[in-house]
Design a protein around this motif. Structure first.
Motif, mmCIF file in Angstrom:
data_model
loop_
_atom_site.group_PDB
_atom_site.id
_atom_site.type_symbol
_atom_site.label_atom_id
_atom_site.label_comp_id
_atom_site.label_asym_id
_atom_site.label_seq_id
_atom_site.Cartn_x
_atom_site.Cartn_y
_atom_site.Cartn_z
ATOM 1 N N GLN A 7 0.810 -1.211 0.000
ATOM 2 C CA GLN A 7 0.000 0.000 0.000
ATOM 3 C C GLN A 7 0.845 1.262 0.000
ATOM 4 N N ASN A 8 0.295 2.292 -0.639
ATOM 5 C CA ASN A 8 0.945 3.594 -0.671
ATOM 6 C C ASN A 8 0.702 4.369 0.612
ATOM 7 N N ASP A 9 -0.438 4.126 1.228
ATOM 8 C CA ASP A 9 -0.795 4.880 2.429
ATOM 9 C C ASP A 9 -0.002 4.403 3.639
ATOM 10 N N PRO A 10 0.145 5.280 4.629
ATOM 11 C CA PRO A 10 0.797 4.871 5.881
ATOM 12 C C PRO A 10 0.125 3.629 6.477
ATOM 13 N N ILE A 11 0.925 2.798 7.135
ATOM 14 C CA ILE A 11 0.391 1.578 7.737
ATOM 15 C C ILE A 11 -0.231 1.914 9.090
ATOM 16 N N LEU A 53 0.000 -11.574 9.151
ATOM 17 C CA LEU A 53 -0.249 -10.353 8.388
ATOM 18 C C LEU A 53 1.089 -9.779 7.918
ATOM 19 N N ILE A 54 1.161 -9.433 6.637
ATOM 20 C CA ILE A 54 2.356 -8.771 6.106
ATOM 21 C C ILE A 54 1.884 -7.584 5.266
ATOM 22 N N ILE A 55 2.255 -6.395 5.681
ATOM 23 C CA ILE A 55 1.925 -5.188 4.913
ATOM 24 C C ILE A 55 3.227 -4.467 4.596
ATOM 25 N N HIS A 56 3.436 -4.132 3.327
ATOM 26 C CA HIS A 56 4.627 -3.375 2.936
ATOM 27 C C HIS A 56 4.192 -2.102 2.236
ATOM 28 N N ARG A 57 4.852 -1.015 2.573
ATOM 29 C CA ARG A 57 4.577 0.261 1.891
ATOM 30 C C ARG A 57 5.227 0.290 0.511
ATOM 31 N N THR A 58 4.668 1.098 -0.376
ATOM 32 C CA THR A 58 5.329 1.443 -1.629
ATOM 33 C C THR A 58 5.327 2.961 -1.722
ATOM 34 N N GLY A 59 6.156 3.492 -2.618
ATOM 35 C CA GLY A 59 6.206 4.940 -2.780
ATOM 36 C C GLY A 59 7.001 5.609 -1.677
ATOM 37 N N ARG A 60 6.667 6.862 -1.408
ATOM 38 C CA ARG A 60 7.443 7.644 -0.447
ATOM 39 C C ARG A 60 7.146 7.240 0.999
ATOM 40 N N VAL A 61 8.211 7.010 1.755
ATOM 41 C CA VAL A 61 8.078 6.699 3.185
ATOM 42 C C VAL A 61 9.060 7.601 3.935
ATOM 43 N N ASP A 62 8.552 8.318 4.917
ATOM 44 C CA ASP A 62 9.416 9.216 5.686
ATOM 45 C C ASP A 62 10.086 8.464 6.834
ATOM 46 N N PRO A 63 11.283 8.899 7.236
ATOM 47 C CA PRO A 63 11.926 8.268 8.392
ATOM 48 C C PRO A 63 10.973 8.312 9.591
ATOM 49 N N GLY A 64 10.926 7.241 10.330
ATOM 50 C CA GLY A 64 10.022 7.185 11.477
ATOM 51 C C GLY A 64 8.698 6.522 11.127
#
Lengths: 138, 81, 138, 81
Positions: A7-11, A77-88
């Motif tokens: 997902q692109n959105d924050p987890i 459950l495994i969720i990985h971000r895509t796109g821009r991710v900010d530190p933290g």
């Protein structure tokens, strides 16, 4: 049960954690990976994750199936971000639910180690004045 | 035969495309296809300890024989998590 | 940093997890223990946790200090419930934050294993028609 | 000398008190105190694989010599988590 997501959105770690596991389980374990600000030689402004989406989902699904077959865990459950991710921010969240903690620890460890080896996702560090793919540094 | 080649991450940058169709002879292997891309685009393994290959979203080796309409993906070692 | 708490109220796992770790860290790991409904010979209606509170807090504090000394973890949280806990509710939450996952896994495992050995807290299973201290079953 | 004895969980049920003051001779050990409690309350280790002892909130062994105003806690193996 298993949940696999890119997902692109924050987890929403809290909601995901609350939704994993049942009253029959004894142990819920989670792993949250967050990109480090200072992992490179220069300060990282943010991270960018590129996934080969179809294959990444397939590989994540295989890992979950292997974990569910190898250990008596009931939920994964495994969720990985895509796109821009900010530190933290979390780039990955893994949650497993098991009757006993030994099994939960083993499964969680297997999942994160295998994700980092086989799931086609790449991390690019973005600096104020440029960017670099992390896997290029051999 | 028509083969779709997909390039990801740093390999995409080196290839200059993310997806392109190639017309390749029958019984071409994944390794042959990599050499063909390198002929057109220059060294696509610069800075990599290894180039990974997948056909139709499954990992494969260089000796994998391709078939019409296969999607061959070329990418660097993964770095997610 | 460390957070050590005994509490009667339900554990807000989500909030606790969100509050643990910093942008400098790479891995946040959590362990949530939930009493099992069918761990005894008869169905458990609820659990009751008694703590020797002063000493339990001291022992939890010692465990956190040992973990912080043994591994380069930056944050450590241990919350244990007391009083009535229903099946499916968390009786314990442990969160550790570390730069690298190896350290996080080792510290988390050490903490839960040691809590179960040394912290003076006892679990009583309450049935529809009676109750039994869990440690009595030798 | 005055010693406060605290009993927890199943040991509390067997003792019939959760906290009680005892007047014990000087240089009494934790083990002596346990025997004194057992004289008054019957077997306080029934069903236990071991009785754990703590003085002033620190684990100790049975040969620990008690001092005035010490708090001696008696309890079963822990079962939290």
């Amino acid at each position: 049960m298993k949940t696999i997501r890119l997902q692109n959105d924050p987890i929403e770690c809290a909601a995901a954690l609350a939704a994993t596991g049942t009253v029959e389980d004894g142990a819920v374990l989670s792993f949250t990976g967050t990109p480090r600000r200072d992992s490179a030689k220069r300060p990282v402004e943010h991270l960018f994750y590129e996934a080969y989406e179809g294959m990444a989902l397939k590989e994540m699904d295989k890992i979950a199936d292997e974990a569910l077959a190898a250990w008596p865990i009931t939920d994964c459950l495994i969720i990985h971000r895509t796109g821009r991710v900010d530190p933290g921010q979390a780039s990955i969240l893994i949650v497993v639910s098991a009757r006993h903690r030994d099994e939960g620890f083993a499964a969680l460890r297997f999942i994160i180690d295998t994700v980092k080896k086989t799931v086609p996702i790449w991390k690019k560090e973005v600096y104020i004045d440029g960017s670099e793919w992390v896997s290029d540094r051999v | 035969m028509k083969i779709k080649i997909k390039a990801c991450a740093s390999v995409k940058d080196l290839c200059g495309f993310s997806e392109r169709e190639f017309d390749l002879p029958e019984r071409t292997t994944a390794g042959d296809a990599v050499r063909r891309v390198a002929q057109e685009c220059g060294d696509i393994t610069a800075g990599l300890d290894s180039l990974l290959l997948a056909v139709n979203e499954e990992y494969c080796r260089g000796d994998r024989v391709l078939a019409e309409n296969d999607v061959l993906a070329l990418f660097p070692p993964v770095s997610g998590g």
